[in-house]
Design a protein around this motif. Structure first.
Motif, short mmCIF file in Angstrom:
data_model
loop_
_atom_site.label_atom_id
_atom_site.label_comp_id
_atom_site.label_asym_id
_atom_site.label_seq_id
_atom_site.Cartn_x
_atom_site.Cartn_y
_atom_site.Cartn_z
N SER A 182 0.82 -1.25 -0.24
CA SER A 182 -0.10 -0.12 -0.02
C SER A 182 0.83 1.20 0.14
N THR A 183 0.27 2.41 -0.03
CA THR A 183 0.97 3.55 -0.02
C THR A 183 1.66 4.00 1.32
N THR A 184 1.47 2.98 2.37
CA THR A 184 2.20 3.24 3.66
C THR A 184 3.16 2.11 4.06
N GLY A 185 3.05 1.23 3.29
CA GLY A 185 4.09 -0.11 3.64
C GLY A 185 3.53 -1.40 2.87
N TRP A 186 4.12 -2.36 3.40
CA TRP A 186 3.92 -3.85 3.06
C TRP A 186 3.25 -4.60 4.11
N TYR A 187 2.24 -5.65 3.62
CA TYR A 187 1.70 -6.32 4.62
C TYR A 187 1.86 -7.80 4.25
N LEU A 188 1.88 -8.72 5.16
CA LEU A 188 1.80 -10.12 5.03
C LEU A 188 0.07 -10.38 4.99
N LEU A 189 -0.30 -11.04 3.89
CA LEU A 189 -1.74 -11.38 4.04
C LEU A 189 -2.09 -12.78 4.18
N GLY A 190 -2.73 -13.19 5.36
CA GLY A 190 -2.84 -14.37 5.75
C GLY A 190 -4.10 -14.84 6.43
N TRP A 191 -4.34 -16.01 6.59
CA TRP A 191 -5.63 -16.48 7.28
C TRP A 191 -5.23 -16.71 8.75
N CYS A 192 -5.69 -15.60 9.66
CA CYS A 192 -5.66 -15.77 10.99
C CYS A 192 -6.23 -16.74 11.72
N ARG A 193 -5.67 -17.62 12.42
CA ARG A 193 -6.51 -18.71 13.10
C ARG A 193 -6.93 -18.16 14.39
N LEU A 194 -6.35 -17.08 15.03
CA LEU A 194 -6.98 -16.44 16.11
C LEU A 194 -8.37 -15.81 15.85
N ASP A 204 6.29 -4.03 9.46
CA ASP A 204 7.21 -3.42 10.48
C ASP A 204 6.55 -3.69 11.82
N ARG A 205 5.46 -4.33 12.09
CA ARG A 205 4.61 -4.60 13.29
C ARG A 205 4.88 -5.95 13.59
N ILE A 206 5.52 -6.84 13.09
CA ILE A 206 5.63 -8.26 13.28
C ILE A 206 7.06 -8.11 14.20
N ASP A 207 6.88 -8.40 15.37
CA ASP A 207 7.87 -8.59 16.59
C ASP A 207 8.78 -9.82 16.53
N ARG A 208 7.92 -10.92 16.27
CA ARG A 208 8.70 -12.13 16.05
C ARG A 208 8.26 -13.03 15.37
N VAL A 209 8.77 -13.84 14.61
CA VAL A 209 8.13 -14.87 13.64
C VAL A 209 8.69 -16.10 13.74
N THR A 210 8.23 -17.22 13.71
CA THR A 210 8.64 -18.69 13.53
C THR A 210 7.77 -19.50 12.54
N ALA A 211 8.64 -20.01 11.79
CA ALA A 211 8.16 -20.80 10.39
C ALA A 211 7.67 -22.44 11.30
N THR A 212 6.73 -22.95 11.15
CA THR A 212 6.22 -24.17 11.66
C THR A 212 6.59 -25.17 10.48
N ALA A 213 6.44 -26.30 10.98
CA ALA A 213 6.72 -27.52 9.70
C ALA A 213 5.24 -27.57 9.13
N GLU A 214 4.33 -27.02 9.57
CA GLU A 214 2.92 -27.26 8.90
C GLU A 214 2.77 -26.74 7.60
#
Length: 239
Positions: A182-194, A204-214
């Motif tokens: 977007s004009t203000t930044g980039w986003y990860l688009l995803g299906w949020c299970r929460l 830039d608001r993702i503080d920590r990320v871990t990739a699972t094996a799923e």
């Protein structure tokens, strides 16, 4: 075969190493042989090879008495006829990828292009690039973790700690669907299970990320499901 000179700098030597490995691919050359060829120490050769590997050049080490370093010819380009001006033009264009999920891939692509160019052209391009300066450049965007971009490409479920616009942090599992610019930044688009729905997470608001094996299941995304809270939608990249 590359010409060796006593004044060969590191950049020229790395180009020459790639050309040497390309010429005999898929057979290997030992570090000792390359050190003798370019009149440097084996430690210097090992450092150069490590730098090439980190840049994305497909150089592999083969163990054993007859082993050494070899180039995966199927994963590289033959010598290309890009002029120095053309290579620098691409470098300037790729600079616009800063702050996007494709920033590191752009750097890797540029290095692969340089090592595929004729040695003299690549050297001239490097010298020309050193004479280009940007005034009033925008601040450097925070780096995007490689684990995030790699997992999105491989469609692995991500576990994020995310801070929203109100400063509230949550941990959630997200099935990656792609990216939104977007004009203000980039986003990860995803299906949020929460939240049980499609969400856009500002990178830039993702503080920590871990990739699972799923592996994430494939989902169809409709345009009206994409809600970017800030700015106008410019780019959409779906997996």
């Amino acid at each position: 075969m590359p010409v060796v000179s006593e004044q060969m700098n590191r950049t020229d030597r790395m180009y020459a190493i790639v050309e040497e490995l390309r010429a005999i691919a898929p057979r290997p050359r030992s570090a000792a042989w390359l050190a003798g060829r370019f009149e440097v120490s084996t430690r210097t050769v090992e450092r150069d090879i490590s730098a090439l590997q980190q840049s994305g050049v497909p150089v592999w080490a083969e163990p054993g008495r007859t082993g050494g370093y070899c180039l995966d010819a199927a994963m590289t380009l033959p010598p290309v006829n890009f002029s120095p001006d053309e290579a620098v033009a691409l470098a300037v264009a790729l600079r616009g990828l800063s702050g996007t999920p494709f920033h590191q891939a752009g750097n890797t692509a540029l290095r692969k292009l340089l090592v595929a160019m004729r040695e003299t052209d690549a050297h001239d391009a490097t010298e020309l690039a050193a004479r280009i300066h940007f005034v009033g450049a925008r601040p450097e965007a925070p780096p995007i973790p490689a684990v995030l971009t790699q997992a999105v490409t491989a469609r692995h479920v991500l576990r994020l700690r995310y801070t929203d616009r109100m400063g509230t942090s949550t941990v959630r599992d997200v099935e990656p669907l792609g990216y939104v610019g977007s004009t203000t930044g980039w986003y990860l688009l995803g299906w949020c299970r929460l939240r049980v729905g499609i969400r856009a997470f500002k990178l830039d608001r993702i503080d920590r990320v871990t990739a699972t094996a799923e592996r994430a299941p494939r989902r169809t995304v409709r345009p009206d499901e994409i809600q970017v809270p800030d700015g106008d939608l410019l780019t959409l990249t779906l997996l």
